[in-house]
Design a protein around this motif. Structure first.
Motif, PDB file in Angstrom:
ATOM      1  N   UNK A  76       0.829  -1.208   0.000  1.00  0.00           N
ATOM      2  CA  UNK A  76       0.000   0.000   0.000  1.00  0.00           C
ATOM      3  C   UNK A  76       0.864   1.260   0.000  1.00  0.00           C
ATOM      4  N   UNK A  77       1.937   1.252   0.788  1.00  0.00           N
ATOM      5  CA  UNK A  77       2.844   2.391   0.837  1.00  0.00           C
ATOM      6  C   UNK A  77       3.513   2.605  -0.524  1.00  0.00           C
ATOM      7  N   UNK A  78       3.984   1.515  -1.129  1.00  0.00           N
ATOM      8  CA  UNK A  78       4.647   1.620  -2.429  1.00  0.00           C
ATOM      9  C   UNK A  78       3.680   2.098  -3.504  1.00  0.00           C
ATOM     10  N   UNK A  79       2.443   1.633  -3.442  1.00  0.00           N
ATOM     11  CA  UNK A  79       1.441   2.065  -4.418  1.00  0.00           C
ATOM     12  C   UNK A  79       1.203   3.576  -4.311  1.00  0.00           C
ATOM     13  N   UNK A  80       1.166   4.088  -3.087  1.00  0.00           N
ATOM     14  CA  UNK A  80       0.951   5.520  -2.892  1.00  0.00           C
ATOM     15  C   UNK A  80       2.100   6.347  -3.455  1.00  0.00           C
ATOM     16  N   UNK A  81       3.267   5.737  -3.598  1.00  0.00           N
ATOM     17  CA  UNK A  81       4.422   6.433  -4.154  1.00  0.00           C
ATOM     18  C   UNK A  81       4.672   6.078  -5.612  1.00  0.00           C
ATOM     19  N   UNK A  82       3.738   5.331  -6.209  1.00  0.00           N
ATOM     20  CA  UNK A  82       3.850   5.011  -7.627  1.00  0.00           C
ATOM     21  C   UNK A  82       4.784   3.876  -7.953  1.00  0.00           C
ATOM     22  N   UNK A  83       5.120   3.043  -6.967  1.00  0.00           N
ATOM     23  CA  UNK A  83       6.031   1.926  -7.205  1.00  0.00           C
ATOM     24  C   UNK A  83       5.449   0.626  -6.652  1.00  0.00           C
ATOM     25  N   UNK A  84       4.231   0.328  -7.014  1.00  0.00           N
ATOM     26  CA  UNK A  84       3.583  -0.866  -6.473  1.00  0.00           C
ATOM     27  C   UNK A  84       4.265  -2.130  -6.989  1.00  0.00           C
ATOM     28  N   UNK A  85       4.676  -3.042  -6.096  1.00  0.00           N
ATOM     29  CA  UNK A  85       5.245  -4.306  -6.540  1.00  0.00           C
ATOM     30  C   UNK A  85       4.165  -5.200  -7.132  1.00  0.00           C
ATOM     31  N   UNK A  86       4.580  -6.151  -7.961  1.00  0.00           N
ATOM     32  CA  UNK A  86       3.621  -7.088  -8.535  1.00  0.00           C
ATOM     33  C   UNK A  86       3.082  -8.020  -7.468  1.00  0.00           C
ATOM     34  N   UNK A  87       3.935  -8.449  -6.543  1.00  0.00           N
ATOM     35  CA  UNK A  87       3.502  -9.348  -5.472  1.00  0.00           C
ATOM     36  C   UNK A  87       4.481  -9.283  -4.314  1.00  0.00           C
ATOM     37  N   UNK A  88       3.927  -9.330  -3.108  1.00  0.00           N
ATOM     38  CA  UNK A  88       4.729  -9.456  -1.889  1.00  0.00           C
ATOM     39  C   UNK A  88       4.056 -10.528  -1.054  1.00  0.00           C
ATOM     40  N   UNK A  89       4.767 -11.602  -0.756  1.00  0.00           N
ATOM     41  CA  UNK A  89       4.189 -12.671   0.054  1.00  0.00           C
ATOM     42  C   UNK A  89       5.163 -13.039   1.160  1.00  0.00           C
ATOM     43  N   UNK A  90       4.741 -13.936   2.020  1.00  0.00           N
ATOM     44  CA  UNK A  90       5.502 -14.203   3.232  1.00  0.00           C
ATOM     45  C   UNK A  90       5.291 -15.630   3.708  1.00  0.00           C
ATOM     46  N   UNK A  91       6.341 -16.180   4.276  1.00  0.00           N
ATOM     47  CA  UNK A  91       6.280 -17.428   5.027  1.00  0.00           C
ATOM     48  C   UNK A  91       6.697 -17.092   6.452  1.00  0.00           C
ATOM     49  N   UNK A  92       5.822 -17.330   7.411  1.00  0.00           N
ATOM     50  CA  UNK A  92       6.112 -16.945   8.791  1.00  0.00           C
ATOM     51  C   UNK A  92       5.223 -17.718   9.745  1.00  0.00           C
ATOM     52  N   UNK A  93       5.651 -17.767  10.990  1.00  0.00           N
ATOM     53  CA  UNK A  93       4.807 -18.275  12.067  1.00  0.00           C
ATOM     54  C   UNK A  93       5.335 -17.712  13.377  1.00  0.00           C
ATOM     55  N   UNK A  94       4.514 -17.705  14.403  1.00  0.00           N
ATOM     56  CA  UNK A  94       4.918 -17.146  15.689  1.00  0.00           C
ATOM     57  C   UNK A  94       6.096 -17.923  16.273  1.00  0.00           C
ATOM     58  N   UNK A  95       7.136 -17.217  16.677  1.00  0.00           N
ATOM     59  CA  UNK A  95       8.301 -17.849  17.282  1.00  0.00           C
ATOM     60  C   UNK A  95       9.186 -18.597  16.308  1.00  0.00           C
ATOM     61  N   UNK A  96       8.898 -18.525  15.034  1.00  0.00           N
ATOM     62  CA  UNK A  96       9.667 -19.276  14.054  1.00  0.00           C
ATOM     63  C   UNK A  96      11.065 -18.724  13.857  1.00  0.00           C
ATOM     64  N   UNK A  97      12.004 -19.617  13.588  1.00  0.00           N
ATOM     65  CA  UNK A  97      13.372 -19.224  13.295  1.00  0.00           C
ATOM     66  C   UNK A  97      13.676 -19.500  11.827  1.00  0.00           C
ATOM     67  N   UNK A  98      14.743 -18.913  11.336  1.00  0.00           N
ATOM     68  CA  UNK A  98      15.135 -19.172   9.956  1.00  0.00           C
ATOM     69  C   UNK A  98      15.591 -20.617   9.776  1.00  0.00           C
ATOM     70  N   UNK A  99      16.163 -21.213  10.825  1.00  0.00           N
ATOM     71  CA  UNK A  99      16.526 -22.633  10.741  1.00  0.00           C
ATOM     72  C   UNK A  99      15.283 -23.502  10.565  1.00  0.00           C
ATOM     73  N   UNK A 100      14.197 -23.159  11.270  1.00  0.00           N
ATOM     74  CA  UNK A 100      12.930 -23.880  11.093  1.00  0.00           C
ATOM     75  C   UNK A 100      12.461 -23.778   9.651  1.00  0.00           C
ATOM     76  N   UNK A 101      12.515 -22.557   9.114  1.00  0.00           N
ATOM     77  CA  UNK A 101      12.006 -22.334   7.758  1.00  0.00           C
ATOM     78  C   UNK A 101      12.889 -22.993   6.705  1.00  0.00           C
ATOM     79  N   UNK A 102      14.180 -23.109   6.978  1.00  0.00           N
ATOM     80  CA  UNK A 102      15.032 -23.823   6.026  1.00  0.00           C
ATOM     81  C   UNK A 102      14.742 -25.318   6.073  1.00  0.00           C
ATOM     82  N   UNK A 103      14.588 -25.850   7.276  1.00  0.00           N
ATOM     83  CA  UNK A 103      14.382 -27.298   7.410  1.00  0.00           C
ATOM     84  C   UNK A 103      13.059 -27.740   6.816  1.00  0.00           C
ATOM     85  N   UNK A 104      11.991 -26.925   6.960  1.00  0.00           N
ATOM     86  CA  UNK A 104      10.705 -27.402   6.438  1.00  0.00           C
ATOM     87  C   UNK A 104      10.617 -27.298   4.914  1.00  0.00           C
ATOM     88  N   UNK A 105      11.483 -26.512   4.296  1.00  0.00           N
ATOM     89  CA  UNK A 105      11.590 -26.503   2.846  1.00  0.00           C
ATOM     90  C   UNK A 105      10.540 -25.718   2.082  1.00  0.00           C
TER      91      UNK A 105
END
Length: 276
Positions: free
Chosen positions: A54-83
């Motif tokens: 929304x911020x980028x759109x207001x400045x004329x630079x809207x990305x095509x897509x922004x997505x996320x993989x996350x969970x509460x308390x998650x670590x990057x090691x967790x996210x690497x291991x689950x693939x």
């Protein structure tokens, strides 16, 4: 647990072999149209991907897509291991991979005494593995730092962030000092909403503002904006097995986010002064 450790050790060996081939942070800041965030509740509270869009759109630079993989308390090691994040990197060409490690995990990476502890070693290995995977796919890597209230603790977090950035040749964005400065400038507005330092709406807008500058090499426009977004609280259940955008049924219903031009001027004033 032993099997996970073995996997991480093998991963380190592979990373060390190719460490010399990792690209340095790009000197030219291209506009990132497809962005993937791998993080935790600091990232999903108030929907950082949606607020950034929304911020980028207001400045004329809207990305095509922004997505996320996350969970509460998650670590990057967790996210690497689950693939899951690695599979997403293979599914389409991402321009930018943003990595945010869990809370205080980065602080131990700045301390020689603690850097060999299991949690610290796992974090170091995961950062390196994600950077290698991104490098192989020509994807830019940005490390988004965590934050703390105490100045000394924030310095340790920042030192760990910078060290990892050097080790894997990634860009770094240390948002913590700017959040603290905003909190000091506007204590009644509350940049954090709890003791775990999850960001308020203004805190998330400030983080998105810093991301915009890092990505585009300039500040966003000092104008208000609004968007209809899901704005999850820290206690929301966000599954690491699906992207954030795929979880609409189990997240709070969308609501209207309104950010005034005055709020943006205040945010930009603090952010610009803190990053000079």
């Amino acid at each position: 647990m032993k099997r996970c450790r073995a996997v991480l050790v093998q991963m380190l060996a592979a990373v060390l072999i190719v460490a010399g081939t990792l690209h340095a942070a790009p000197s030219r800041r291209d506009a990132a149209r497809h962005i993937l965030i791998v993080g935790n509740s600091l990232s999903y509270t108030n929907n950082l991907p949606g607020v950034y869009t929304a911020l980028a759109r207001a400045s004329g630079r809207a990305p095509a897509s922004v997505d996320m993989i996350a969970t509460s308390g998650g670590t990057l090691a967790d996210r690497w291991r689950d693939g899951v994040a690695l599979r997403l990197l293979d599914e389409k060409p991402w321009d930018l991979l943003i990595l945010q490690e869990r809370g205080g995990r980065m602080a131990c990476l700045s301390q020689k005494v603690t850097v060999s502890l299991d949690a610290c070693r796992d974090s170091r290995l995961a950062h390196a593995a994600f950077a290698r995977a991104a490098n192989e796919r020509n994807t830019r890597v940005l490390l988004l730092g965590a934050w703390g209230r105490q100045a000394q603790w924030q310095r340790q977090l920042g030192a760990g962030l910078q060290q990892v950035g050097r080790d894997i040749r990634a860009e770094v964005l240390d948002a913590g000092p700017v959040l603290l400065k905003f909190d000091q400038a506007y204590p009644s507005r509350g940049v954090f909403i709890d003791e775990q330092l999850h960001p308020s709406i203004e805190g998330t807008v400030l983080i998105a503002t810093l991301l915009y500058r890092q990505i585009h090499g300039e500040w966003p426009a000092a104008r208000g904006f609004e968007a209809t977004l899901t704005l999850p609280p820290p206690e929301a259940y966000v599954s690491p097995w699906q992207t954030f955008l795929a979880q609409s049924a189990q997240l709070p219903p969308p609501e209207t986010l309104r950010v005034s031009a005055q709020q943006m001027r205040d945010i930009l004033s603090v952010a610009e002064s803190a990053t000079r």
